[in-house]
Enzyme design. Sequence first.
Site, PDB file in Angstrom:
ATOM      1  N   ASP A  45       2.204   0.527 -22.162  1.00 37.09           N
ATOM      2  CA  ASP A  45       3.234   0.644 -21.121  1.00 37.09           C
ATOM      3  C   ASP A  45       3.728  -0.883 -20.734  1.00 37.09           C
ATOM      4  OD1 ASP A  45       4.863   1.996 -18.718  1.00 37.09           O
ATOM      5  OD2 ASP A  45       3.857   3.648 -19.604  1.00 37.09           O
TER       6      ASP A  45
ATOM      7  N   ASP B 222      -5.525   1.986  -4.852  1.00 40.15           N
ATOM      8  CA  ASP B 222      -6.194   3.045  -5.537  1.00 40.15           C
ATOM      9  C   ASP B 222      -6.718   2.605  -6.957  1.00 40.15           C
ATOM     10  OD1 ASP B 222      -5.509   4.284  -3.186  1.00 40.15           O
ATOM     11  OD2 ASP B 222      -3.960   5.509  -4.200  1.00 40.15           O
TER      12      ASP B 222
ATOM     13  N   HIS C  69       6.084   1.248 -13.950  1.00 36.58           N
ATOM     14  CA  HIS C  69       5.873   2.640 -14.798  1.00 36.58           C
ATOM     15  C   HIS C  69       4.355   2.535 -15.254  1.00 36.58           C
ATOM     16  CE1 HIS C  69       6.096   5.462 -18.222  1.00 36.58           C
ATOM     17  NE2 HIS C  69       7.137   5.876 -17.355  1.00 36.58           N
TER      18      HIS C  69
ATOM     19  N   ASN D 190     -10.084   8.652   0.452  1.00 35.30           N
ATOM     20  CA  ASN D 190      -9.825   9.828   1.105  1.00 35.30           C
ATOM     21  C   ASN D 190      -8.313  10.501   0.702  1.00 35.30           C
ATOM     22  OD1 ASN D 190      -7.512   8.632   2.438  1.00 35.30           O
ATOM     23  ND2 ASN D 190      -9.073   7.423   3.505  1.00 35.30           N
TER      24      ASN D 190
ATOM     25  N   ALA E 290       5.540  10.383 -30.731  1.00 33.72           N
ATOM     26  CA  ALA E 290       5.120  11.490 -30.401  1.00 33.72           C
ATOM     27  C   ALA E 290       5.307  12.413 -31.766  1.00 33.72           C
ATOM     28  CB  ALA E 290       5.593  12.238 -29.257  1.00 33.72           C
TER      29      ALA E 290
ATOM     30  N   VAL F 114      -0.313  12.656 -33.838  1.00 31.23           N
ATOM     31  CA  VAL F 114      -0.255  12.354 -32.299  1.00 31.23           C
ATOM     32  C   VAL F 114      -0.048  13.704 -31.462  1.00 31.23           C
ATOM     33  CG1 VAL F 114       1.310  11.255 -30.641  1.00 31.23           C
ATOM     34  CG2 VAL F 114       1.076  10.025 -32.712  1.00 31.23           C
TER      35      VAL F 114
ATOM     36  N   SER G  35       6.551  11.480 -19.084  1.00 35.39           N
ATOM     37  CA  SER G  35       5.617  10.435 -19.033  1.00 35.39           C
ATOM     38  C   SER G  35       4.416  10.940 -18.145  1.00 35.39           C
ATOM     39  CB  SER G  35       6.160   9.185 -18.172  1.00 35.39           C
ATOM     40  OG  SER G  35       7.269   8.539 -19.094  1.00 35.39           O
TER      41      SER G  35
END
Length: 382
Positions: A63, A71, A95, A109, A202, A207, A260
């Site tokens: 990407d 996070d 992205h 949390n 794809a 794939v 995505s």
Amino acid sequence: MMRVLRPVALAAALAVMAATPVVAAPAASAQTMRDRQWYLTTLDVAAAQKITQGEGVVVAVLDSGIGKHPDLDGQVLAGISYLGDDNSLADDSGHGSGMAGLIVAEGGNADHLLGIAPEAKVLSVRIMTGSAPAPGTWTRIPDAIRWAVDHGAKVINISAGGQVEAGGLEAVQYALDHDVLVVALTGNAKEFPGRTAVLEPASFPGVLAVTAVDRDSKVWDGALHGPQTVLAAPGVDIPMVSAAGGGRVVGYYESTNGTSNATAIVSGAAALIRAKYPQLPVKDVVQRLIATADDAGAPGRDPEYGYGRLNLVKALTADVAPVAANPLLSGVQGAPDVEAGSHTFPNALGDAMIQMLIIGAVCVGVLLLAGLILLLTRRRRT
């Protein structure tokens, strides 16, 4: 002529995301981040994560790089950049960071994003940028796939698409030969006006092509689709981490629509399966995902939903018999079986050619018989 997937084409796939305003993490008294992650309930992620959280599995994210975000602390493995800057942990569009968060965000949390597989790790492979590249630069998708395979990935997430450089089919086969699953988006129609077909990679045999569904489990009307579609997963109104430059504030979140997002969620699901069944070969990981999917759309596999919507808990717990071969190497619905890299005619064309060959053989036989009769007639006269 060499086929290339240029970064400018990939960067177009970021348009939906870039157009969505960035919003701050909600205050404790307001709707929490966990509340906004509606798909956690739809997929019963809490039940799935009681079974496994993806420990020991590496997911390569091909990407725009992966930036810093609370996070994602400790979740990202430095990888490689194919943009010539040697920085796989830069992300000028956000992205790649967003995809990484959907897969492995720690949760903490309820005001923090929770990934599908928070004990897995993501490997950053930077293949695109959010800004327009210099003319002639390429993304090197085939090289990136091979590099990820050689550096420990068991799942490869490609939330991007277009037209891949020469060697793409062989790179996918290399991944499969090394027991690595490749997951890629079918594509967003907005970024490819006038196109309806599934994007590369794809559309390549082998794939796992993913489309998006909304809160009502209906296929997203902005998705490209076709007979190569394999699985559908949540992709609409999906919150994700924002960890990019361009005035964005690290630690904030944003909501986006797209295939995505669905692709990253399926990659997280694959990571859970690979953690629960570490000895399971890639062909059976695929079978487990598609055999347990909830059928949607036309009965059986269809161009919009593929085999159906992801059923995460069932994919982890159902009794699924092993298969002799990878189901994704059996061509597409309505076409003959085809291994990656081979070329065969679709059924209708094949039937027509067989008929032509039969007619041709009959004509040749008639001509030979006429010639033989003529020869015998001349001999008798002489």
